[in-house]
Design an enzyme around this catalytic site. Structure first.
Site, PDB file in Angstrom:
ATOM      1  N   PRO A 130      41.124  31.826  28.956  1.00  0.00           N
ATOM      2  CA  PRO A 130      40.118  32.833  29.069  1.00  0.00           C
ATOM      3  C   PRO A 130      38.733  31.837  28.555  1.00  0.00           C
ATOM      4  CG  PRO A 130      40.953  32.529  26.987  1.00  0.00           C
ATOM      5  CD  PRO A 130      42.154  31.516  27.582  1.00  0.00           C
ATOM      6  N   CYS A 131      38.369  30.849  29.933  1.00  0.00           N
ATOM      7  CA  CYS A 131      36.810  30.854  29.669  1.00  0.00           C
ATOM      8  C   CYS A 131      35.699  31.894  30.099  1.00  0.00           C
ATOM      9  CB  CYS A 131      37.332  29.757  31.158  1.00  0.00           C
ATOM     10  SG  CYS A 131      37.068  30.411  33.018  1.00  0.00           S
ATOM     11  N   HIS A 132      36.158  33.307  30.351  1.00  0.00           N
ATOM     12  CA  HIS A 132      35.420  34.377  30.206  1.00  0.00           C
ATOM     13  C   HIS A 132      34.339  34.663  29.346  1.00  0.00           C
ATOM     14  CE1 HIS A 132      39.505  36.204  29.935  1.00  0.00           C
ATOM     15  NE2 HIS A 132      38.813  37.354  29.376  1.00  0.00           N
TER      16      HIS A 132
END
Length: 163
Positions: A130-132
């Site tokens: 989850p780089c978002h």
């Protein structure tokens, strides 16, 4: 030579390109127009079989029924990138962190924030890693390889942003 399997999956954020290795571990997840995203290459094998669990879990995630992916992942990177990516894996659904917080989590100095940003930008496994969930220190929706509009959409889905 290792076999690379691939498939496409239609989702609310576009047609995702998924790749896996011969052991069935997910090696990349790219969105249309992604900066640095993968494209299908000669010699890759189209097969939906290795992606059944990923398709099921992504479907549940987009239906807001799944908060944590349980998939075998394999991404090759430098030791630094792999430490950053491991820190991303620890950011829970519905939460956000800053680049500086990721740097602190891996024991990197404050001056390494740009390098942390580069490692996050090189994450080949969008959504499942989850780089978002990484935002600017001032709360801004800073760069996302999949596009800031997708980042906002994903964070809204997770309840982090008001819809």
């Amino acid at each position: 030579m290792t076999t690379v399997y691939w498939t496409r999956l239609d989702t609310p954020v576009g047609s995702l390109l998924l790749t896996a290795d011969s052991d069935g571990a997910l090696t990349s997840l790219s969105v249309p127009g992604q900066k640095g995203g993968r494209g299908v290459r000669d010699g890759w094998r189209h097969d939906t079989g290795p992606f059944r669990a990923a398709a099921d879990q992504l479907g549940a995630y987009f239906a807001a029924e799944l908060k944590e992916f349980q998939l075998p992942l394999r991404a090759d990177g430098t030791a630094f990138r792999e430490r950053v990516w491991a820190a991303l894996d620890e950011v829970p659904y519905g939460a956000t962190v800053t680049y500086g917080q990721i740097a602190a989590r891996i024991g990197a100095p404050r001056a390494a924030v740009r390098a942390v940003g580069g490692a996050i930008g090189a994450n080949p496994l969008l959504i499942v890693r989850p780089c978002h969930r990484v935002i600017g220190a001032d709360g801004s929706m800073t760069g996302y390889a999949g596009g800031v509009e997708r980042k906002v959409w994903l964070l809204t889905l997770e309840g982090t942003l008001a819809g």
